[in-house]
Write an enzyme that holds these catalytic residues in place. Structure first.
Site, PDB file in Angstrom:
ATOM      1  N   CYS A   1      -9.749  61.741  25.533  1.00 29.88           N
ATOM      2  CA  CYS A   1     -10.610  60.983  24.627  1.00 29.88           C
ATOM      3  C   CYS A   1     -11.941  61.466  24.501  1.00 29.88           C
ATOM      4  O   CYS A   1     -12.421  61.634  25.524  1.00 29.88           O
ATOM      5  CB  CYS A   1     -10.819  59.385  24.398  1.00 29.88           C
TER       6      CYS A   1
ATOM      7  N   GLU B   1       1.345  76.812  28.782  1.00 31.50           N
ATOM      8  CA  GLU B   1       0.250  76.307  28.133  1.00 31.50           C
ATOM      9  C   GLU B   1      -0.002  76.539  26.736  1.00 31.50           C
ATOM     10  O   GLU B   1       0.058  75.878  25.734  1.00 31.50           O
ATOM     11  CB  GLU B   1      -1.138  76.127  28.969  1.00 31.50           C
TER      12      GLU B   1
ATOM     13  N   TRP C   1      -6.828  60.501  22.607  1.00 30.46           N
ATOM     14  CA  TRP C   1      -5.810  61.035  23.292  1.00 30.46           C
ATOM     15  C   TRP C   1      -4.698  59.907  23.899  1.00 30.46           C
ATOM     16  O   TRP C   1      -5.282  59.179  24.622  1.00 30.46           O
ATOM     17  CB  TRP C   1      -6.132  61.959  24.314  1.00 30.46           C
TER      18      TRP C   1
ATOM     19  N   GLU D   1      -0.376  81.067  38.151  1.00 23.95           N
ATOM     20  CA  GLU D   1      -1.087  80.993  37.071  1.00 23.95           C
ATOM     21  C   GLU D   1      -1.037  81.503  35.952  1.00 23.95           C
ATOM     22  O   GLU D   1      -0.967  81.107  34.757  1.00 23.95           O
ATOM     23  CB  GLU D   1      -2.782  81.549  37.691  1.00 23.95           C
TER      24      GLU D   1
ATOM     25  N   HIS E   1      16.642  83.471  46.420  1.00 24.37           N
ATOM     26  CA  HIS E   1      17.159  82.341  46.602  1.00 24.37           C
ATOM     27  C   HIS E   1      17.238  81.211  45.542  1.00 24.37           C
ATOM     28  O   HIS E   1      17.475  80.150  45.506  1.00 24.37           O
ATOM     29  CB  HIS E   1      16.320  81.625  47.656  1.00 24.37           C
TER      30      HIS E   1
ATOM     31  N   LYS F   1      -8.514  69.214  28.085  1.00 27.68           N
ATOM     32  CA  LYS F   1      -9.321  69.765  28.817  1.00 27.68           C
ATOM     33  C   LYS F   1      -9.767  69.099  30.120  1.00 27.68           C
ATOM     34  O   LYS F   1      -9.940  69.522  31.192  1.00 27.68           O
ATOM     35  CB  LYS F   1     -10.599  70.167  27.885  1.00 27.68           C
TER      36      LYS F   1
ATOM     37  N   ASN G   1     -13.230  55.354  26.062  1.00 28.86           N
ATOM     38  CA  ASN G   1     -12.238  56.454  26.938  1.00 28.86           C
ATOM     39  C   ASN G   1     -12.012  55.866  28.054  1.00 28.86           C
ATOM     40  O   ASN G   1     -12.768  55.496  28.878  1.00 28.86           O
ATOM     41  CB  ASN G   1     -12.927  57.707  26.954  1.00 28.86           C
ATOM     42  N   GLY G   2     -10.452  56.009  28.710  1.00 32.42           N
ATOM     43  CA  GLY G   2     -10.095  55.351  29.823  1.00 32.42           C
ATOM     44  C   GLY G   2      -8.952  54.293  29.657  1.00 32.42           C
ATOM     45  O   GLY G   2      -8.353  54.559  28.656  1.00 32.42           O
TER      46      GLY G   2
ATOM     47  N   ARG H   1     -11.299  68.932  24.196  1.00 34.39           N
ATOM     48  CA  ARG H   1     -10.949  67.886  25.172  1.00 34.39           C
ATOM     49  C   ARG H   1      -9.240  67.485  24.924  1.00 34.39           C
ATOM     50  O   ARG H   1      -8.810  67.064  25.890  1.00 34.39           O
ATOM     51  CB  ARG H   1     -11.801  66.515  25.156  1.00 34.39           C
TER      52      ARG H   1
ATOM     53  N   LYS I   1      -0.467  79.572  32.350  1.00 33.91           N
ATOM     54  CA  LYS I   1      -0.978  79.991  31.392  1.00 33.91           C
ATOM     55  C   LYS I   1      -0.143  80.003  30.033  1.00 33.91           C
ATOM     56  O   LYS I   1      -0.237  79.708  29.010  1.00 33.91           O
ATOM     57  CB  LYS I   1      -1.857  81.695  31.336  1.00 33.91           C
TER      58      LYS I   1
HETATM   59  C1  G6P Z   1      -6.381  70.327  32.722  1.00 31.28           C
HETATM   60  C2  G6P Z   1      -6.677  71.312  32.089  1.00 31.28           C
HETATM   61  C3  G6P Z   1      -6.690  72.639  33.064  1.00 31.28           C
HETATM   62  C4  G6P Z   1      -7.528  72.488  34.344  1.00 31.28           C
HETATM   63  C5  G6P Z   1      -7.007  71.060  34.878  1.00 31.28           C
HETATM   64  C6  G6P Z   1      -7.829  70.789  36.104  1.00 31.28           C
HETATM   65  O1  G6P Z   1      -5.057  70.098  32.855  1.00 31.28           O
HETATM   66  O2  G6P Z   1      -5.985  71.778  30.794  1.00 31.28           O
HETATM   67  O3  G6P Z   1      -7.060  73.745  32.288  1.00 31.28           O
HETATM   68  O4  G6P Z   1      -7.018  73.375  35.118  1.00 31.28           O
HETATM   69  O5  G6P Z   1      -7.015  69.902  33.992  1.00 31.28           O
HETATM   70  O6  G6P Z   1      -9.243  70.315  35.434  1.00 31.28           O
HETATM   71  P1  G6P Z   1     -10.584  70.598  36.461  1.00 31.28           P
HETATM   72  O7  G6P Z   1     -11.480  70.209  35.392  1.00 31.28           O
HETATM   73  O8  G6P Z   1     -10.443  69.632  37.518  1.00 31.28           O
HETATM   74  O9  G6P Z   1     -10.511  71.882  36.862  1.00 31.28           O
END
Ligand code: G6P
Length: 608
Positions: free
Chosen positions: A2, A488, A74, A481, A504, A603, A98-99, A27, A485
Site C-alpha cells: 500500500c 517476475e 495491495w 537472480e 540430480h 516493491k 498501510n499494514g 510499490r 528476474k
Molecule cells: C520485493 C521486491 C524485490 C526485492 C525484495 C526485497 O519482493 O519486489 O525486488 O528484492 O522485495 O526488498 P528489499 O527492499 O528488502 O531489498
C-alpha cells in the site's frame, strides 16, 4: 504494498495527491482511492484497478479541495474491490492505512456490538470505526492515540475529520511514513518520490510517532502526547531521478543507470593507492570487526541473492565464516547468533517487514547489525548499529536491478575492509582488488553494449515455456537472480541451479524446447561448467552462454554466446547480472507484460 499520500496547503490537493499516487504505483497495488473536502463535507472516491481509472472518476468533478489523502491498496484482507479500497469512513472520520491490524476480529466483534456497521472485508475498517468511536468523547488527536493503543499489528495511517478541515493526522508503526515540509504546505507519504516535486525537506517518523500536518507546519508527538523534536533531512535526489528520463520503462532506465549508480556507490569510499577502505563509510570502527567470529547475512528476494554472493566474497577473501538466511526463515529457526557475531542486513528499501524482523531478532540476541541499504532514513538504516548506503538513487521498477549490483559493490568493499583487518590477504592483492573497482563502471558500460544482441536472443526464445539458469560457485546466485528476474517480469517459469547439481533432477527437463542460460566466465570452475554444457547439448537443450572466454571454447558449443569484459571473479558477478537483467526485460516486453509493475508483486513488502 500500500502507498499513502496526504497533502494540505494552497494547491489543488486532489491533483497533488493523484500525482503522488502515480509516483507510488511502483510499490504495487490493485485499487486506489482519495478523500477530499467539498463544501465542508469529506467526499471519498475509490476504484479497483489503476490510478487512471480513479482519476477519470474524479476529473469531471474537478474538486478544488486544499486538503486530501490518497491510497493505493495491495490486498491482504479482502479481495481487490471498490468496497475494500481505501479511504474508509466512519461518521466524520476518514482513514487510509498501510499494514495489518492483527486483532481486527475481536475488535470487529466489539464494534459490531457497539452498533458499528461494516461495509468492507478489510482489517482497516476496524481502525476507522475505533477512531470514530473515541472521537465522540475525545479531541481528534487523542481519539487517534486511544484507538492505536487498542490495536495490535503494523500501521501507517493518515486520517481526516469532517469538522476539522485544517489538519491531517499521520501515525506509523512498522510501516514507513515520511513527512515533507513546504512553504505554507505539508505532505506525508509512504515514500519520498510521492512529493519530491514539491518538497525535498523531510522528517522521517519513528515508530509510534504522530505527525499533525497543518498548512503552516507540522508537529510531531509520541503516542503519549509529548512533543518530539525531530531533525529535518535534505534530500539530494533531483525529482528527475525518480522519472523515466526518456526510457520506455523504469526497469530499462535503472539497468542503464548501473555504471553511474556503481560509480556513486564507490565514490569517496576507498583509497586504491594505499589499499584502504574507509570503515567510517560503514559506520564501523576497527574494533567492531577485529573480534567478529561469524557473520550472518539476512535478506529477501534479489537482496538475498546479493547476500549469497557476499558469502563467497567474505569467506574466500576475509576467511570469516558466513551464514546466509532468507529473512522470513531466520527468526523462526532459533538462530545461534550472539554478541560476538555481526549481522549484515541487505535491503534496498530498508522497509521489508521480514528483513526488519530478522534484524530485530539479531539485535535482541546481542549481535551488531550492519545494514546495506539504498533508502536514506529507512527503518532498517535507523535501527541498525551501522549503515552502508548504496547510492543507486531511487529504484522504481519492482524488479530490482541497480540496487542488486550496488549491493554487491558494498559487499565487495566490506570484504576488503575486513580482509585488511583480519590480515587475510597480502597487501598487494588487496590493492589490486580495489584498483579493479575503478574500472568497474566502464566494464558495466561494456556489458550493457550487449543489449542489442540480448534483444535478438529474446526474440528467439520469448515463447519458451520454461528456462533453466546454471552457474557454479559465485555465479550460481547470479543464476538464481536471472531466473527470479525472468519469473517476475515475463511470468515464464524459470529455475536457477548449480550446474553440477543439474544431473540430480533438472536434467530431466532438458529437450529441444528448453533454453538454458549458462553463466560460464573463465574462472577456476570453467572446465567443470564446460562439461555441464556438454550434458545439456547432448540432450538437445538450447544453450545461451555468458562468458569472457575470448578463445571461444564455450561459444563453439553454444547456440548463443554473450561476451563480457575481463575482470576478477568477484566483480564478474556484477557484469553477468547485466545481460540476465536485459534478457528478462526484453522477454517480458515481447510477451506484453507490465515490466515495471508485474502482477501480484510489490516493491516494498511491508507485511510479513
Ligand atoms: C520485493 C521486491 C524485490 C526485492 C525484495 C526485497 O519482493 O519486489 O525486488 O528484492 O522485495 O526488498 P528489499 O527492499 O528488502 O531489498
Amino acid at each position: 504494498m500500500c502507498g499513502i499520500i496526504g497533502y494540505i496547503g494552497s494547491r489543488n490537493a486532489v491533483s497533488v495527491v493523484l500525482e503522488g499516487l502515480k509516483r507510488l504505483e511502483y510499490r504495487g497495488y490493485d485499487s486506489a482511492g482519495v478523500a477530499f473536502f467539498a463544501d465542508s463535507r469529506i467526499e471519498v472516491r475509490r476504484s479497483k484497478g489503476k490510478i487512471h481509472e480513479l482519476a477519470s472518476l474524479i476529473e469531471p468533478e474537478n474538486p478544488k479541495s486544499t486538503i486530501t489523502i490518497g491510497h493505493t491498496r495491495w490486498a491482504t484482507h479482502g479481495r481487490p474491490s471498490n468496497e475494500n479500497a481505501h479511504p474508509h469512513r466512519s461518521d466524520g472520520i476518514v482513514l487510509v492505512h498501510n499494514g495489518i491490524i492483527e486483532n481486527y476480529l475481536s475488535l470487529k466483534q466489539q464494534l459490531t456490538g457497539d452498533g458499528y456497521h461494516f461495509t468492507s472485508e478489510t482489517d482497516t475498517e476496524v481502525l476507522c470505526h475505533l477512531i470514530a468511536k473515541h472521537a465522540k468523547s475525545f479531541p481528534f488527536e487523542d481519539a487517534v492515540r486511544k484507538a492505536l493503543t487498542e490495536v495490535k499489528g503494523t500501521y501507517a495511517i493518515a486520517v481526516m475529520k469532517e469538522d476539522d478541515p485544517d489538519r491531517i493526522i499521520a501515525v506509523r508503526k512498522d510501516s514507513p511514513l515520511v513527512v515533507g515540509l513546504g512553504e505554507g504546505e505539508s505532505f506525508v507519504a509512504s515514500d519520498i518520490p510521492a512529493f519530491l516535486n514539491y518538497s525535498r525537506t523531510v522528517i522521517f517518523l519513528d515508530n509510534e510517532e504522530m505527525a499533525v500536518l497543518r498548512r503552516d507546519g507540522v508537529t510531531v508527538t509520541g503516542l503519549d502526547g509529548r512533543v518530539r523534536e525531530k531533525e529535518t533531512t535534505a534530500i539530494s535526489w533531483s525529482p528527475s531521478m525518480a522519472e523515466k528520463g526518456g526510457y520506455r520503462h523504469f526497469m530499462l532506465k535503472e539497468i542503464y543507470e548501473q555504471p553511474r549508480a556503481i560509480a556513486d556507490t564507490l565514490r569517496g569510499r576507498f583509497n586504491a593507492e594505499n589499499g584502504e577502505v574507509y570503515l567510517t563509510e560503514f559506520g564501523l570502527r576497527r574494533e567492531d570487526l577485529e573480534t567478529v567470529k561469524k557473520i550472518y547475512i539476512v535478506a529477501c528476494g534479489t537482496s538475498y541473492h546479493a547476500g549469497l554472493i557476499g558469502k563467497y566474497m567474505i569467506e574466500n577473501l576475509a576467511r570469516v565464516p558466513v551464514e546466509v538466511d532468507i529473512a522470513s526463515e531466520f527468526r523462526y529457526r532459533n538462530p545461534l547468533v550472539g554478541p560476538q557475531d555481526l549481522m549484515i542486513v541487505i535491503t534496498q528499501s530498508g522497509e521489508t517487514a521480514d528483513t526488519l524482523a530478522a534484524q530485530r531478532e539479531a539485535k535482541r540476541l546481542g549481535a551488531k547489525v550492519l545494514t546495506i541499504c539504498n533508502v536514506l532514513g529507512s527503518t532498517s538504516s535507523r535501527e541498525a548499529d551501522a549503515v552502508f548506503y548504496t547510492h543507486s538513487g531511487p529504484e522504481i521498477g519492482v524488479a530490482s536491478t541497480k540496487a542488486f549490483t550496488t549491493q554487491l559493490v558494498g559487499l565487495y568493499l566490506f570484504t576488503l575492509a575486513l580482509s585488511g583487518i583480519k590480515r587475510s590477504l597480502p597487501a598487494d592483492t588487496g590493492k589490486k582488488l580495489l584498483k579493479e573497482l575503478l574500472l568497474l563502471p566502464g566494464k558495466v558500460e561494456s556489458a550493457l553494449s550487449t543489449d542489442r544482441q540480448v534483444s535478438m536472443i529474446a526474440k528467439e526464445f520469448f515463447k519458451a515455456r520454461g528456462f533453466l539458469y546454471l552457474g557454479r560457485g559465485m555465479n550460481y546466485p547470479v543464476a538464481l537472480e536471472g531466473a527470479l528476474k525472468l519469473k517476475e517480469i515475463s511470468y515464464i517459469h524459470a529455475e536457477g541451479y548449480p550446474a553440477g547439481e543439474m544431473k540430480h533432477g533438472p536434467i530431466a527437463l532438458i529437450d529441444e524446447e528448453l533454453p538454458v542460460v549458462v553463466l560460464a566466465p573463465k574462472d577456476a570452475l570453467y572446465e567443470k561448467i564446460l562439461s555441464n554444457i556438454e550434458e545439456v547439448k547432448s540432450r538437445g537443450g538450447k544453450i545461451i552462454v555468458i562468458t569472457n572466454d575470448t578463445d571461444n571454447d564455450v561459444c563453439r558449443i553454444s547456440d548463443q554466446c554473450i561476451m563480457m569484459p575481463e575482470t576478477n571473479p568477484y566483480l564478474m558477478t556484477i557484469l553477468l547480472a547485466v545481460p540476465v537483467q536485459l534478457l528478462a526485460y526484453h522477454i517480458g516486453l515481447l510477451r506484453g507484460c507490465d515490466v515495471d509493475q508485474p502482477r501480484n508483486l510489490a516493491k516494498s513488502v511491508t507485511v510479513e
